[in-house]
Design a protein around this motif. Sequence first.
Motif, PDB file in Angstrom:
ATOM      1  N   ASN A  49      -5.073   0.221  -3.035  1.00 50.02           N
ATOM      2  CA  ASN A  49      -3.708   0.232  -2.483  1.00 50.02           C
ATOM      3  C   ASN A  49      -3.043   1.599  -2.525  1.00 50.02           C
ATOM      4  OD1 ASN A  49      -4.473  -2.419  -2.680  1.00 50.02           O
ATOM      5  ND2 ASN A  49      -2.451  -3.159  -3.204  1.00 50.02           N
ATOM      6  N   ASP A  50      -3.832   2.652  -2.387  1.00 51.48           N
ATOM      7  CA  ASP A  50      -3.285   4.006  -2.451  1.00 51.48           C
ATOM      8  C   ASP A  50      -4.090   4.902  -1.516  1.00 51.48           C
ATOM      9  OD1 ASP A  50      -1.919   6.245  -3.113  1.00 51.48           O
ATOM     10  OD2 ASP A  50      -2.380   6.194  -5.251  1.00 51.48           O
ATOM     11  N   ILE A  76       0.841  -1.187   0.000  1.00 47.64           N
ATOM     12  CA  ILE A  76       0.000   0.000   0.000  1.00 47.64           C
ATOM     13  C   ILE A  76       0.884   1.249   0.000  1.00 47.64           C
ATOM     14  CG2 ILE A  76      -1.830   1.256   1.212  1.00 47.64           C
ATOM     15  CD1 ILE A  76      -2.425  -1.435   2.666  1.00 47.64           C
ATOM     16  N   PHE A 100     -10.942   2.085   4.040  1.00 45.66           N
ATOM     17  CA  PHE A 100      -9.778   1.317   4.463  1.00 45.66           C
ATOM     18  C   PHE A 100     -10.044   0.629   5.805  1.00 45.66           C
ATOM     19  CE2 PHE A 100      -5.153   1.538   5.975  1.00 45.66           C
ATOM     20  CZ  PHE A 100      -4.758   0.471   5.185  1.00 45.66           C
TER      21      PHE A 100
END
Length: 265
Positions: A235-236, A196, A246
């Motif tokens: 993943n950002d 990540i 998240f």
Amino acid sequence: MVGSKLSNLDWLKKRCPIQPKKWHTEKVLRINEIENYRFYSRNSTKHYRGIINLADIKGIHYAYAYNDASDITWIDLLNNLKRFKDIRHSNMTYEELIEHAQSDYNESRTVSKFGSLYFTTTGQHRMALCKFLNLEKVTVQINEYTFNHEKYNTYKARKKFIKQLLDRSLISEELSESELMSFEHGINLNIRGVFIMFEDQVFDGIINLYDSLHTNKVLMTFESLIYGKPSPFNNDIRSKSDLPQFKYFLRKCKAEVLSDVLHAS
């Protein structure tokens, strides 16, 4: 000639009173040994002539000579100065040594300044003489390097974030210095098997969110239905607005960490 067998320091003592000083046996520093050296910018340097205190000269930067391959003290430096034999050959008096040490000739005595520390770059022989002759101040050419506080603060914040993740067993190992600063706006981390990218502004939000989460199975099942598995955050994590989606992933990680602890005990 008996004098030729003397060390440079002993030769100098015969011409002026030199009492042992603590700094005589201190290490002559290299500039890359300055604390947080890499945060001094080479693109923002000031050049000027000024008066400095000789006690603030902590090292030398002189190509591949003297302390390049091994550590030396200031006495070692004095005794190994390559052109000191010219001074000894001319048999200068104390007054002449003072005049010589304070002269610029065809090459200005130059220092690099990093914070409050100075490193001589040209005129090593004369600058070393100035120190051992107990001159208090000297006028030199100064190249002052600017400390990049923004980059340093970013580095500290990332180090803190990494420690917090390690303490919570979300990552398994420390990052190298190059890995910490390899991205301009964030760091790429392996969070329990998932890579990540975290941008700098989300660090506190991530830790606060993780610490506040419960591992209730009903909540996890509910969030898995909303967010899917492992999660749709791509993943950002760029901003605080990315944190809610998240949440499921972090809750799952926390449950895994607690499970690992229980199995280990």
